[in-house]
Motif scaffolding. Structure first.
Motif, short mmCIF file in Angstrom:
data_model
loop_
_atom_site.label_atom_id
_atom_site.label_comp_id
_atom_site.label_asym_id
_atom_site.label_seq_id
_atom_site.Cartn_x
_atom_site.Cartn_y
_atom_site.Cartn_z
N HIS A 113 0.85 -1.18 0.00
CA HIS A 113 0.00 0.00 0.00
C HIS A 113 0.89 1.23 0.00
O HIS A 113 1.54 1.55 0.98
CB HIS A 113 -0.93 0.00 1.20
N ILE A 114 0.97 1.86 -1.12
CA ILE A 114 1.79 3.06 -1.22
C ILE A 114 0.85 4.22 -1.45
O ILE A 114 -0.03 4.15 -2.31
CB ILE A 114 2.78 2.94 -2.40
N GLY A 115 1.01 5.26 -0.70
CA GLY A 115 0.07 6.38 -0.75
C GLY A 115 0.03 7.05 -2.11
O GLY A 115 0.83 6.77 -2.99
N TYR A 116 -0.88 7.96 -2.24
CA TYR A 116 -1.04 8.69 -3.47
C TYR A 116 0.18 9.55 -3.73
O TYR A 116 0.55 9.83 -4.86
CB TYR A 116 -2.28 9.58 -3.35
N TRP A 117 0.80 9.95 -2.65
CA TRP A 117 2.02 10.74 -2.71
C TRP A 117 3.18 9.91 -2.22
O TRP A 117 3.58 10.04 -1.07
CB TRP A 117 1.89 11.95 -1.80
N PRO A 118 3.73 9.07 -3.02
CA PRO A 118 4.75 8.17 -2.49
C PRO A 118 6.01 8.93 -2.08
O PRO A 118 6.39 9.92 -2.70
CB PRO A 118 5.04 7.24 -3.67
N GLU A 119 6.60 8.50 -0.98
CA GLU A 119 7.94 8.97 -0.66
C GLU A 119 8.67 7.85 0.06
O GLU A 119 8.04 7.01 0.72
CB GLU A 119 7.94 10.27 0.13
N TYR A 120 9.97 7.85 -0.06
CA TYR A 120 10.74 6.72 0.45
C TYR A 120 10.51 6.51 1.93
O TYR A 120 10.24 5.41 2.40
CB TYR A 120 12.22 6.93 0.18
N ASN A 145 5.80 -1.91 -8.75
CA ASN A 145 4.78 -0.95 -8.34
C ASN A 145 5.10 0.43 -8.92
O ASN A 145 6.22 0.91 -8.80
CB ASN A 145 4.79 -0.89 -6.81
N ILE A 146 4.13 1.06 -9.56
CA ILE A 146 4.40 2.33 -10.23
C ILE A 146 4.81 3.41 -9.23
O ILE A 146 5.52 4.37 -9.57
CB ILE A 146 3.20 2.77 -11.10
N GLY A 147 4.41 3.22 -7.97
CA GLY A 147 4.82 4.16 -6.92
C GLY A 147 6.34 4.23 -6.81
O GLY A 147 6.91 5.31 -6.61
N PHE A 148 7.01 3.10 -6.95
CA PHE A 148 8.48 3.08 -6.91
C PHE A 148 9.06 3.92 -8.05
O PHE A 148 10.00 4.67 -7.87
CB PHE A 148 9.00 1.64 -7.05
N VAL A 149 8.46 3.73 -9.21
CA VAL A 149 8.96 4.46 -10.37
C VAL A 149 8.83 5.97 -10.12
O VAL A 149 9.72 6.75 -10.42
CB VAL A 149 8.17 4.07 -11.64
N PHE A 150 7.72 6.34 -9.53
CA PHE A 150 7.51 7.75 -9.25
C PHE A 150 8.54 8.29 -8.25
O PHE A 150 9.09 9.37 -8.43
CB PHE A 150 6.09 8.00 -8.73
N ILE A 151 8.80 7.51 -7.17
CA ILE A 151 9.76 7.99 -6.17
C ILE A 151 11.11 8.27 -6.85
O ILE A 151 11.73 9.31 -6.64
CB ILE A 151 9.94 6.95 -5.04
N PHE A 152 11.51 7.33 -7.68
CA PHE A 152 12.78 7.51 -8.37
C PHE A 152 12.72 8.71 -9.34
O PHE A 152 13.62 9.53 -9.40
CB PHE A 152 13.13 6.23 -9.13
N PHE A 153 11.60 8.79 -10.01
CA PHE A 153 11.41 9.87 -10.99
C PHE A 153 11.43 11.25 -10.31
O PHE A 153 11.96 12.21 -10.85
CB PHE A 153 10.08 9.63 -11.72
N TYR A 154 10.91 11.33 -9.10
CA TYR A 154 10.95 12.59 -8.34
C TYR A 154 12.38 13.09 -8.22
O TYR A 154 12.66 14.28 -8.33
CB TYR A 154 10.39 12.40 -6.93
#
Lengths: 752, 445
Positions: A113-120, A145-154
């Protein structure tokens, strides 16, 4: 990400307030800022404002180990305390704090469960482990999980858009970062939100940071509600350089236009043909391409990052480029090209809809529009071409056994071929550069599979539809050929004289003359059957016959003389019509004197002529061998509508109802009318409401059974429904979507 | 009981307003004021349905909502079972020309032909097929041939200029259908839309000798009006927007010829020569009144269009003349407009309003501070900003409008007309000048 953007707006408002003050004052306002932030997010971060991004950034390909996970590719923030890019009191969301615990779990692609606003920081220990694994694995597992991709992308966003403003090192990494984002995009573009951000990020980054190396690709897909950046830049570039817009760019511009409804089915179903035809038409219309006039407004690009680390919208005004997207007229011009290409492909596309995959059969190819080269569509077409070439050689026309041509199609012939099949032959030969007689479009005569046909080369103007004059020439010629075929009394020469006379006096165009000659050849071999003409003639009364004869004489006399050949043939016709052939001299004489003495009729008699005085036309000099009295000719053509209709009926093929081979749809006269529609339309409605979506093909077949036109049926039904129920029954773009709310009303009405 | 707004209408309105264009559907949901003007035009529509003919000049400043008003009237006509045609005038689309621009206008009008069931245009094939459907029915009942029924029922058309070929082409459409000749059907529609540029092409494709060209555009519109009546519709309304493009013609003769055409239409309408046809022309005050280049520069028009001096003196609108003046929106009207937009967002359900009235007032105050009175006089950008704000709120439940309000981007509207130079052209130019005529303009559909 929308929620995040809003919170960012909120935060940024506070930050802006803080920035407005001096540094010291800013420090003073920190308290207020901290309070607001912590209440809205509910946590206080261990932010260390002395941490600089460069000190925690792991550059590309520099290995780093977190706990026991070794990550080789770098491009990460690893450390503690790094505040958000704009200095707010929260941690950089992509920052990997190596001290935070991780825990191996059985599910590397787990449903964390990764929030809408993922952060490490906020990831569970299991999720942290999975994230690090994904990084260690080369950031390429497509199932992560696309949340991981987003964290990295940030992290990439921050490095490129924020760090680069203060760090030379970061600026130097720009190209690598953009390439990395592009690489991720290639893997994770299935995810819509990520795709949107990453695409825009890559485009924006390229323009801003690597403008010299920029190679803009045509965006392949439709964007949601704005023009893709690359499209904006590309078009503006062409505009600024006053270079013509390539066809491909124009099409994507059109497709990305925010109001665009999407190209109609044909463009997708036969994409290759569509692109070919579109490009051809585009070139025909714009040459090398559409040229844009440079607008004054400069191009301003913007990108709102996905990371909450950067709250402000990033903008970039390109002074060297105009904002070409403000232009609207070119879009209209492109639209015309696109739409006309799709219109022309519709028949082929519909055929493919009915016969999926049958792209290269002759019936399919005969529906392709003229702009498409038929080579490369398989052996069928080249075989046909070969057959024709062998017989025709250098000649301009030749007689064929119909079966030699028809064998290339595999019609289920029962001694006859249908209208559609006729057209298939005619159209396909036309595409190969040949015309055919008989041609159903001109003469209502079908090809007889056991008979002959004439194939001739197309030259110059090629009519696809008969003018009235041509129809007259055809009918008279047919009549003449019919009456003179029974015995040898009239020679070929004499008949040819008649054909020539018709061509000249009816002022046929070159194309029509060629066709009439071919028809002449055909009729010589296959003259119309007198027996069938006789049958039709039975319905023609004496007065009408008389009118036809008068008409024929006026045609014969159009050059102010009636030649012996003409008289010979006319006498035959007199006989055939049941008149005394010898009375012809009298008729010719009165015909001539009639036209010589009376004022020329310049108007039809529907007007009350008592108040008008016709002015006689200037006399034409009679000596000239073939001087046609133009006005007389026109009046002949105009005045003979009625005669013409009767004559046409005589030659009409025996027409069983055109769809005799189809079963007629049953209409139950006892069922009540729907929305005051007639019984046929009501019956169609009853069929329609049985389904949510009614495929266009089936609908057309249904309309055919009632001999109705599909668009007319839709219009009629919808109009009645709006009158009766204030809403339409059918939403018709391509397939018919049946308004379910409406259909329930109908079904209820049925049961009641 | 509040009226529910259909999702289709709601989405169309929101999408259009966000892009700064006039919506095509559901305009009545957001219409504000102008009751008298609307009434007048509705009266016109009824007169047309009864066989009359009308012409109106809708005059308003940039941003006053001419296009909106025109579309509203167009929708009203459609609802009354009319056919409507609409087009913006432009350098390639004029009422009179010799280089194909009048035919260009005709083509655009016909592409935009709308019916109740096709309110977005593209309705021509439906109209033709509806006509033929009627003919088919008659043919079945009487046993006549379909072709003769088609010609017979168009008998009154064939007496008019171009009427015979018109009938021939409609009958060619039928023939194409009957024989399964799709190309013939396409060609027939192309001819009717005025897309044939040479007589030779038309002759080869359809066997007719004439085409719709620059010189017979108006005749063909009259012909079409009759045809439409025969097909079972109540009348035809033609909306021409951006008339200022005629005013901008640099060449005096070209301008004058276009005004002559307007005079012809006006005379036909006043004298009742044309029937079942109405024109609504949208333009700016200078298009009407400029004594050098406006309609008033043409004396015969000026005398017919000059307003009732008495009514102007006492400051009331005289709606009996052909000129209808649209005032710019007032602040109060904008307020109501914002309320309507909010209503649309909530699909007509007050319980779902995204913001209270207070927010509207603050929004207006904010805009006023930023761009002055332009915010209500030319409200396009204010409305766009407002819709953006509501969209954000809509997608993010729980968000506070007060915070958003301070971050809104609203800018002054630029009048695109002032950005384009005069249209340099001579009436003898052959063909479209094509590529160098693009001008800046906002998206318009």
């Amino acid at each position: 990400m929308g929620m995040g953007v809003l919170i960012l707006i909120f935060v940024s408002i506070i930050i802006l307030v803080a920035y407005a003050n001096s540094k010291k004052a800013a420090a003073g306002s920190d308290t207020r800022l901290q309070v607001r932030v912590s209440t809205s997010f509910g946590y206080g971060d261990d932010v260390d404002t002395s941490v600089r991004p460069d000190s925690v950034w792991i550059p590309k390909n520099k290995p780093v180990s977190i706990h026991d996970v070794r990550i080789g590719d770098g491009m990460l923030y690893v450390g503690t305390g790094l505040p958000s890019a704009e200095g707010q009191r929260f941690l950089e969301p992509s920052l990997i704090d190596p001290k935070l615990p991780i825990k191996q779990s059985g599910e590397p692609n787990g449903k964390f469960h990764i929030g809408y606003w993922p952060e490490y920081k906020e990831l569970s220990p299991e999720a942290k482990y999975a994230y690090l694994q994904w990084l260690a694995d080369g950031r390429k597992n497509p199932r992560t999980n696309i949340g991981f991709v987003f964290i990295f992308f940030y992290g990439l966003e921050r490095r490129l858009l924020s760090d680069s403003q203060t760090s030379k090192a970061a600026l130097a990494e720009a190209a690598d970062i953009i390439n990395e984002a592009q690489r991720l995009l290639n893997i994770y573009s299935r995810h819509g939100s990520f795709k949107r951000y990453a695409t825009k990020f890559v485009d924006f980054g390229r323009v801003k940071f690597t403008p010299n190396k920029i190679s803009i690709n045509v965006p392949k897909e439709k964007n949601y509600d704005e023009f893709p950046l690359s499209l904006q830049v590309g078009l503006s570039y062409y505009c600024a350089k006053t270079k013509p817009i390539p066809a491909e760019w124009a099409l994507y511009w059109y497709q990305n236009y925010p109001f665009h409804k999407g190209l109609r089915t044909a463009a997708g179903r036969c994409e290759k043909e569509f692109l070919t035809l579109y490009e051809k038409k585009y070139r025909d219309k714009f040459g090398a391409g559409l040229m844009l006039k440079e607008p004054k407004k400069r191009l301003k690009l913007s990108y709102r990052p996905a990371t909450r680390s950067i709250s402000s919208e990033q903008t970039l005004t390109l002074e060297s480029l105009p904002d070409a997207l403000k232009l609207i007229r070119p879009l209209k011009q492109i639209e015309e090209v696109v739409e006309s290409a799709i219109d022309e492909l519709d028949p082929y596309s519909r055929y493919l809809g009915r016969n999926p995959g049958d792209t290269s059969s002759l019936p399919a190819l005969s529906l392709l529009p003229k702009g498409i080269d038929l080579r490369g569509y398989g052996d069928g077409i080249s075989g046909l071409e070969e057959t024709i070439r062998k017989v025709l050689g250098q000649k301009s026309g030749a007689v064929f056994r119909a079966s030699d041509i028809l064998d290339h199609w595999s019609f289920k012939s029962d001694g006859k071929i249908s209208k559609n099949e006729n057209l298939s032959v005619i159209n396909l030969l036309d595409r190969l550069g040949y015309s055919v007689e008989p041609d159903i479009r001109f003469t209502n005569m079908k090809i007889v599979p056991s008979g002959k046909l004439v194939v001739f080369k197309k030259t110059g103007d090629v009519p696809d539809s008969p003018t009235k004059e041509y129809q007259m020439a055809h009918l008279i010629l047919s009549l003449a050929m019919a009456v003179s075929s029974s015995d040898g009394e009239i020679s070929g020469e004499e008949k040819r004289h008649l054909a020539n006379h018709l061509q000249t006096c009816l002022k046929l165009s070159t194309g029509e003359r060629t066709r009439l000659s071919a028809l002449f050849t055909y009729l010589t071999i296959e003259p119309p059957k007198l027996s069938s003409l006789r049958k039709h003639l039975e319905g023609v009364n004496n007065e009408q016959r008389r009118a036809i004869l008068e008409f024929l004489i006026s045609i014969a006399n159009a050059d102010n003389r009636v030649d012996p050949e003409e008289i010979k043939i006319l006498k035959k016709i007199y006989q055939f019509f049941g008149f005394d052939p010898e009375s012809i001299y009298h008729d010719i004489h009165s015909g001539q004197t009639k036209y010589a003495k009376e004022p020329v009729v310049v108007k039809t008699s529907q007007y009350d002529s008592s108040h008008e005085y016709g002015i006689p036309a200037e006399k034409q000099p009679k000596e000239e061998a073939l001087s046609l009295d133009e006005i007389r000719l026109r009046s002949i053509v105009q005045d003979t509508n009625r005669v013409f209709g009767v004559l046409k009926d005589i030659f009409e093929e025996d027409q069983a109802p055109s769809n005799s081979n189809q079963e007629q749809e049953k209409i139950d006269p006892d069922l009540p009318a729907i929305a005051s529609l007639d019984s046929e339309h009501s019956t169609i409605v009853r069929k329609l409401v049985e389904r949510d979506i009614f495929p266009r093909n089936e609908f057309e077949d249904l309309c055919d059974k009632f001999q109705l036109l599909p668009d007319g049926v839709i219009e009629t039904i919808n109009e009645s429904f709006i009158e009766a129920y204030d809403d339409m029954l059918i939403e018709a773009e391509e397939d018919l979507v049946i308004n379910q709310a409406m259909s329930k009303e109908i079904l209820n009405a049925r049961t009641n | 009981m509040p009226e529910q707004i259909r999702t289709k209408d709601r989405d169309a309105i929101i999408q259009s307003l966000r892009a700064g264009v006039v919506p095509r559907l559901g305009l009545h949901h957001i219409q504000v004021g102008r009751a008298k003007e609307i009434e007048t035009l509705i009266g016109d529509i009824e007169r047309i349905a009864d066989g009359g003919s009308t012409i109106r000049f809708v005059i308003g400043e940039y941003g006053a909502g001419k296009t909106f008003f025109l579309n509203l009237i167009r929708m009203a006509a459609i609802q009354k079972g009319f056919i409507t045609l609409h087009a913006d005038l432009s350098p390639e689309r004029r009422l009179y020309a010799t280089g194909g621009q009048a035919r260009g206008l005709y083509t655009e009008l016909l592409r935009n032909l709308s019916t109740r069931t096709k309110p977005d245009g593209g309705g021509l094939p439906s109209v033709v097929e509806r006509f033929i459907t009627r003919a088919l029915k008659q043919a079945k009942e009487t046993g006549e041939k379909v072709e003769s029924v088609i010609f017979d029922s168009m008998d009154q058309l064939t007496e008019l200029v171009g009427g015979f070929d018109f009938a021939t082409v409609v009958s060619a459409y039928w023939k194409g259908h009957n024989q399964g000749d799709e190309q013939l059907k396409i060609n027939a529609i192309r001819w009717l839309r005025g897309e044939f540029s040479t007589k030779t092409d038309a002759r080869n494709a359809l066997g007719v000798r004439t085409i719709i060209d620059d010189l017979n555009v108006y005749d063909h519109l009259k012909l079409l009006a009759k045809f439409i009546k025969l097909s079972g519709y109540n009348g035809m309304l033609i909306c021409l927007d951006e008339m200022v493009n005629l005013y901008k013609l640099a060449n005096t003769q070209a301008r004058r010829s276009n005004y002559e055409q307007i005079l012809r239409i006006l005379n036909d309408s006043l004298q009742g020569i044309a029937s079942q046809i109405g024109f609504v022309l949208g333009g700016t005050p200078e298009f009407l009144m400029d004594p050098r280049k406006g309609l008033y520069s043409y004396e015969a028009l000026q005398t017919r269009l000059a307003e009732n001096t008495f009514s102007t003196a006492v400051g009331v609108q005289d709606l009996s003349g052909p000129v209808i003046r649209l005032a710019n929106l007032s602040q109060e009207e904008l307020f109501v407009l914002l309320r309507n937009v909010r209503h649309v967002f909530a699909s007509g359900n007050p319980a779902d309003y995204l913001v209270p009235d207070e927010a509207l007032k603050q929004f207006m105050a904010y805009c006023s501070k930023k761009i002055g009175e332009a915010y209500f006089r030319t409200p396009r950008n204010s409305i766009r900003a407002f819709v953006d704000m509501l969209s954000l709120l809509d997608q993010n439940a729980g968000m506070d409008w007060k915070m958003l309000l301070q971050n809104i981007d609203v800018s002054q509207e630029e009048n695109p007309d002032t950005l384009i130079e005069d249209i340099e052209d001579t009436p003898d130019t052959v063909g479209s000048r094509g590529n160098d005529e693009d001008d800046l303009t906002t998206f318009r559909l």
